[in-house]
Design an enzyme around this catalytic site. Structure first.
Site, mmCIF file in Angstrom:
data_model
loop_
_atom_site.group_PDB
_atom_site.id
_atom_site.type_symbol
_atom_site.label_atom_id
_atom_site.label_comp_id
_atom_site.label_asym_id
_atom_site.label_seq_id
_atom_site.Cartn_x
_atom_site.Cartn_y
_atom_site.Cartn_z
ATOM 1 C CE LYS A 151 10.333 73.394 -2.115
ATOM 2 N NZ LYS A 151 8.914 73.757 -2.143
ATOM 3 C CE1 TYR A 188 11.816 70.103 -1.873
ATOM 4 C CE2 TYR A 188 13.613 70.587 -0.358
ATOM 5 C CZ TYR A 188 12.257 70.500 -0.626
ATOM 6 O OH TYR A 188 11.341 70.816 0.368
#
Length: 192
Positions: free
Chosen positions: A108, A104
């Site tokens: 990002k 994640y």
């Protein structure tokens, strides 16, 4: 449409006459502790969180340019995360099951760099590209499901609480509006 399907995504954007604001918020990934994140988890997170969002900007560019012709500007807003800049502290997750996976944060972080890259390349055409990086916005049921994790998370936020979804609206409105007409390539934290 399915953001991971380039043909579906392209067909959607081809049918759009004018797009003043594009908000890229697509992400797909699993919640896993460090040793349980597979290479495929990384690929999946990157494919949706970065590649598909990049594709959406590419596919929407002609419609964004029509907005520039009509209104003088257009805006792309990518939704990042505080975990694009900092690593989650695994100590606060405990056995909550809400562990934030490495895939994640990596996706990002890549989205944030893509924002800067797109911003400088699209600026001459009048398209602004920015990123909002939310801080802790866990699901509402978290406080009941794992109060220890919830309390630990809240203790790390200077404002002493988690964010409510509506609190992202002001940042989106700002970056979408003329109020930010001289702003491009930024990361705007909304993190308490």
């Amino acid at each position: 449409f399915d953001m991971s399907d380039a043909a579906s995504r392209g067909a959607y954007f081809k049918d759009q006459e004018r797009i003043d604001v594009l908000v890229n918020n697509a992400y797909s990934g699993k919640t896993n502790k460090w040793p349980d994140v597979s290479e495929q988890d990384f690929r999946d997170a990157y494919e949706i969180g970065v590649v598909a969002n990049y594709g959406a900007i590419q596919d929407a560019t002609s419609s964004l340019l029509k907005a520039v012709d009509a209104a003088g500007q257009a805006s792309v807003i990518n939704i990042g995360s505080m975990y694009g800049a900092v690593s989650p502290d695994p100590r606060i997750y405990g056995d909550s099951g809400y562990d934030n996976p490495a895939s994640y944060g990596a996706a990002k972080a890549a989205l944030l760099q893509m924002t800067r890259y797109a911003a400088v390349n699209l600026a001459p055409s009048g398209i602004r590209v920015n990123c909002i990086s939310p801080g802790p916005f866990p699901p509402p049921e978290l406080s009941q499901k794992s109060s220890a994790f919830f309390d630990g998370l809240v203790s790390k936020v200077p404002l002493g609480r988690i964010g409510a979804p509506g609190e992202l609206a002001g940042a989106v409105v700002y970056l979408a509006s003329d109020a930010s007409s001289y702003v491009t390539g930024i990361e705007l934290p909304v993190d308490g």
